[in-house]
Design a protein around this motif. Sequence first.
Motif, short mmCIF file in Angstrom:
data_model
loop_
_atom_site.label_atom_id
_atom_site.label_comp_id
_atom_site.label_asym_id
_atom_site.label_seq_id
_atom_site.Cartn_x
_atom_site.Cartn_y
_atom_site.Cartn_z
N PHE A 185 9.64 9.13 -7.96
CA PHE A 185 8.27 8.70 -8.25
C PHE A 185 8.34 7.24 -8.62
O PHE A 185 9.00 6.88 -9.60
N ILE A 186 7.67 6.36 -7.84
CA ILE A 186 7.69 4.92 -8.11
C ILE A 186 6.34 4.51 -8.66
O ILE A 186 5.29 4.83 -8.07
N ARG A 187 6.34 3.80 -9.80
CA ARG A 187 5.07 3.36 -10.40
C ARG A 187 4.46 2.24 -9.56
O ARG A 187 5.12 1.26 -9.21
N GLY A 188 3.16 2.38 -9.26
CA GLY A 188 2.49 1.48 -8.35
C GLY A 188 2.61 0.02 -8.70
O GLY A 188 2.77 -0.84 -7.82
N ASP A 189 2.60 -0.31 -9.97
CA ASP A 189 2.57 -1.74 -10.32
C ASP A 189 3.92 -2.42 -10.12
O ASP A 189 4.04 -3.63 -10.37
N MET A 190 4.93 -1.68 -9.67
CA MET A 190 6.24 -2.28 -9.37
C MET A 190 6.37 -2.65 -7.89
O MET A 190 7.37 -3.23 -7.47
N ILE A 191 5.37 -2.30 -7.10
CA ILE A 191 5.51 -2.39 -5.65
C ILE A 191 5.02 -3.73 -5.11
O ILE A 191 3.94 -4.20 -5.48
N VAL A 192 5.82 -4.34 -4.25
CA VAL A 192 5.42 -5.55 -3.53
C VAL A 192 4.77 -5.15 -2.21
O VAL A 192 3.65 -5.52 -1.92
N PHE A 193 5.51 -4.39 -1.41
CA PHE A 193 4.92 -3.92 -0.16
C PHE A 193 5.55 -2.62 0.29
O PHE A 193 6.63 -2.23 -0.20
N VAL A 194 4.87 -1.93 1.20
CA VAL A 194 5.37 -0.70 1.83
C VAL A 194 5.28 -0.93 3.33
O VAL A 194 4.25 -1.37 3.83
N SER A 195 6.36 -0.62 4.03
CA SER A 195 6.42 -0.89 5.47
C SER A 195 7.22 0.22 6.14
O SER A 195 8.10 0.82 5.51
N PRO A 196 6.92 0.53 7.41
CA PRO A 196 7.72 1.55 8.09
C PRO A 196 9.19 1.13 8.10
O PRO A 196 9.49 -0.05 8.36
N ALA A 197 10.09 2.06 7.80
CA ALA A 197 11.52 1.76 7.86
C ALA A 197 11.92 1.62 9.31
O ALA A 197 11.48 2.38 10.17
N THR A 198 12.74 0.64 9.59
CA THR A 198 13.11 0.38 10.98
C THR A 198 14.57 0.77 11.21
O THR A 198 15.37 0.76 10.30
N LEU B 235 9.99 1.71 3.92
CA LEU B 235 10.74 0.77 3.06
C LEU B 235 9.78 0.31 1.98
O LEU B 235 8.70 -0.21 2.29
N VAL B 236 10.16 0.51 0.72
CA VAL B 236 9.33 0.06 -0.40
C VAL B 236 10.06 -1.09 -1.10
O VAL B 236 11.15 -0.90 -1.65
N GLU B 237 9.44 -2.27 -1.05
CA GLU B 237 10.02 -3.43 -1.72
C GLU B 237 9.48 -3.48 -3.15
O GLU B 237 8.27 -3.41 -3.36
N LEU B 238 10.40 -3.61 -4.13
CA LEU B 238 9.99 -3.61 -5.53
C LEU B 238 10.00 -5.02 -6.13
O LEU B 238 10.68 -5.91 -5.63
N LYS B 239 9.28 -5.19 -7.22
CA LYS B 239 9.21 -6.50 -7.88
C LYS B 239 10.55 -6.90 -8.50
O LYS B 239 10.77 -8.07 -8.78
N ASN B 240 11.43 -5.93 -8.75
CA ASN B 240 12.76 -6.28 -9.26
C ASN B 240 13.73 -6.62 -8.13
O ASN B 240 14.93 -6.67 -8.33
N LYS B 241 13.19 -6.84 -6.93
CA LYS B 241 13.93 -7.25 -5.74
C LYS B 241 14.77 -6.14 -5.11
O LYS B 241 15.45 -6.36 -4.12
#
Lengths: 76, 76, 76, 76, 76, 76, 76
Positions: free
Chosen positions: E63-76, E19-25
């Motif tokens: 492809f997600i640009r790194g500076d948009m990322i809040v966190f990366v976590s295993p998908a549950t 799960l990748v959480e982005l800065k745009n929510k």
Amino acid sequence: MDFERPLDALNAARNKRVLVELKNKHQVLGQLKAFDIHINIVLDDAEERDEDGKTARKLGQVFIRGDMIVFVSPAT
Amino acid sequence: MDFERPLDALNAARNKRVLVELKNKHQVLGQLKAFDIHINIVLDDAEERDEDGKTARKLGQVFIRGDMIVFVSPAT
Amino acid sequence: MDFERPLDALNAARNKRVLVELKNKHQVLGQLKAFDIHINIVLDDAEERDEDGKTARKLGQVFIRGDMIVFVSPAT
Amino acid sequence: MDFERPLDALNAARNKRVLVELKNKHQVLGQLKAFDIHINIVLDDAEERDEDGKTARKLGQVFIRGDMIVFVSPAT
Amino acid sequence: MDFERPLDALNAARNKRVLVELKNKHQVLGQLKAFDIHINIVLDDAEERDEDGKTARKLGQVFIRGDMIVFVSPAT
Amino acid sequence: MDFERPLDALNAARNKRVLVELKNKHQVLGQLKAFDIHINIVLDDAEERDEDGKTARKLGQVFIRGDMIVFVSPAT
Amino acid sequence: MDFERPLDALNAARNKRVLVELKNKHQVLGQLKAFDIHINIVLDDAEERDEDGKTARKLGQVFIRGDMIVFVSPAT
């Protein structure tokens, strides 16, 4: 006065009273004591004013992080 | 006090109580224990206050990321 | 505890439970497993809380990008 | 006029009156005295105008931090 | 699992669903295929969810640009 | 046309009329005279349009700071 | 497909039609012609869509500044 580089103007203002406009729309007035290439700034006898120009706080000495600064100008 | 460089002012404040204003408009008060050139800061006995100046949280020790900082000033 | 550098404080918190305040006003609590000079952080057994302090999500392990971090503090 | 590099255009404007548009939507007009590769700029006889084009403040000399600048254009 | 560096945790998640959480929510879920030191990330079989957790779009590979990322976590 | 690198496309547009979309939602149209790796750009015969596409200001020559730019496209 | 590095995925998409999501919530669709390590991107036959997915503008060729990009994905 003529300057080769922008930082020369800050150097000429050392020990003088300056107005520092911040990105949060507040202003800090104080005596310019030190600065560096990131425009980190130290003021003495500083006071912070809010957007309406009212003195919000006496800060005494303050270290301002350069990336918060909009401009630095002699206090009038 | 006279400083050649802005970080000298932070160094002079080491182990003293300081007010750290953050970009999210909160303030953290505490004893300055460490800082680096990014203005990452470690405070001891820290408490966070919200915009209205009310203590929102006791934080104990806290590491504050430098790019969140507006200014650092002696706590009065 | 005395630290020369701010990252020493993060190092002392390794394997302990910490509170990570994010720029989006959310908080993540978890066990600090790793960090680097960008303050990229890995937490274990992490949970995310929203602005009101309610647990929004169990995250398990989480990699938090350093530029999202406001502060890191021991969880109380 | 033909320029190899964008900074050549700023160099050609040295000592001329320019309009500096800021990211906070304010404008500063003044005589361009100095600039550097970060687009830090020093103006003389500067005045700041708000979004409506009204003169908000006479600034005299002003050092503007480069990262606040949208554009620089000859004042007309 | 123990990690020396935060990127080790991303490496351990390679080819797993995250799960990748982005800065745009928004959130993007997908199989982690590649990442770099900027935290630029490539996901396979990705889908984007909006703030309410509804699937907004099937993206396939992204492809997600790194500076948009809040966190990366295993998908549950 | 085929380009190895993105800046090749800007080079091919030199002396042509381009539309520059800014992060403040304004657009600047003008003849592309110079650019650099930061995407700092100099336009001649430039005019600024607001969000509604109305010409807000004739700027003549303008130096636009690269970090304000969303995209550059041939003016149609 | 397996990639060592995220940019390998962009390389595999060269000359294909991609969807580029921007930080201003607009999207640009077009044929990927070039990119660099900053994720500056050049698209051909590009069109910009607003938040609602409506085509706002035909752009033809467009140079997009990397720091405006959220993600790049194959157009479906």
